[in-house]
Design an enzyme around this catalytic site. Sequence first.
Site, mmCIF file in Angstrom:
data_model
loop_
_atom_site.group_PDB
_atom_site.id
_atom_site.type_symbol
_atom_site.label_atom_id
_atom_site.label_comp_id
_atom_site.label_asym_id
_atom_site.label_seq_id
_atom_site.Cartn_x
_atom_site.Cartn_y
_atom_site.Cartn_z
ATOM 1 N N LYS A 244 0.817 -1.215 0.000
ATOM 2 C CA LYS A 244 0.000 0.000 0.000
ATOM 3 C C LYS A 244 0.847 1.261 0.000
ATOM 4 C CE LYS A 244 -4.405 -1.778 1.588
ATOM 5 N NZ LYS A 244 -5.481 -1.709 2.590
ATOM 6 N N ARG B 262 -3.411 -10.072 4.980
ATOM 7 C CA ARG B 262 -3.885 -10.175 3.602
ATOM 8 C C ARG B 262 -2.771 -9.639 2.706
ATOM 9 N NH1 ARG B 262 -6.368 -6.692 -0.039
ATOM 10 N NH2 ARG B 262 -7.923 -7.634 -1.436
#
Length: 308
Positions: A251, A285
């Site tokens: 991210k 995740r």
Amino acid sequence: MWIGGKCFTDIKDHVYIMGILNLTPDSFSDGGRFLDYDAAMSHTEEMIRDGADIIDLGAESTRPGYLPVSAEEEIERLTAVLRAIKKNFDVPVSVDTYKAKVMDAAFSEGADLGNDIWGLRYEELHPEDGDVLSNNSSGMLPMAGVAAKYGKPMVLMHNDLLERKKENRTKAQMQRSGISEAGQMDVVRRVMEGLKRSLEIAKNAGIEDRQLILDPGVGFAKTLEENLQVLANLQMFRSLGCEWLLGASRKSVIGDTLGLPPDEREEGTLVTSVLAAQAGYRFVRVHDVRKNRRALDFLQHVRCSNGM
């Protein structure tokens, strides 16, 4: 916690890996790579071989500036791959969607876990969308109604747009009333307050805490500094109870901090997975299952050697 007939809390301190399978043309990291059915199935097999405990299917990108797709298109992208994974592999399947109609279709096709980036609260911000099941006459928000209907576990993520909207509305009301503006809540408090609301919605729908996994929502309407604060306070959030998942793979908090594009953020991702494990999170995740599995396994050996 049981997901797809498998227990995910039976090994002390073990962190389970949710492998990401994006069935989208525009995801920020791997958009378009697995749109083809054969490529999707091959990647699923690879992730399972590398140590994935759950496969997380997503058929609509939620990156900043993403282009929404209809529920019908999302279902069409999901269905064939979901059916094939359930038929050919012994692995629980999660579906990443905020649309009640899509989640209903996914559960009816055998999905084992729902992953909702709005934490059952999408309709609080978008009441005009009307994505309501025809049989939902109980007053429950639509996604909560779907989760309750199937009795499947859910991941509830914090999305800061909801708390920011509340703050802006409160400030506007105070300004109209001539009251001095209140200070803004810090991000840790906003995450706590938002997930408390998600838990309240779940409870009102009859969903038990043992069926819920919470996610602090790294990257969703949070600034770089706020994302770093979330990562620095992972353990604090666990006071809310439930099991926890961290989804920080590749991210922008990693890319913006280190000045790296998405395909060079794996080292940073490994750090976030280790931080999650040290904070007592049960799930991460990630995109690169193999590297994260190795890092987490090594950490577990180190911790065990110290009697932790």
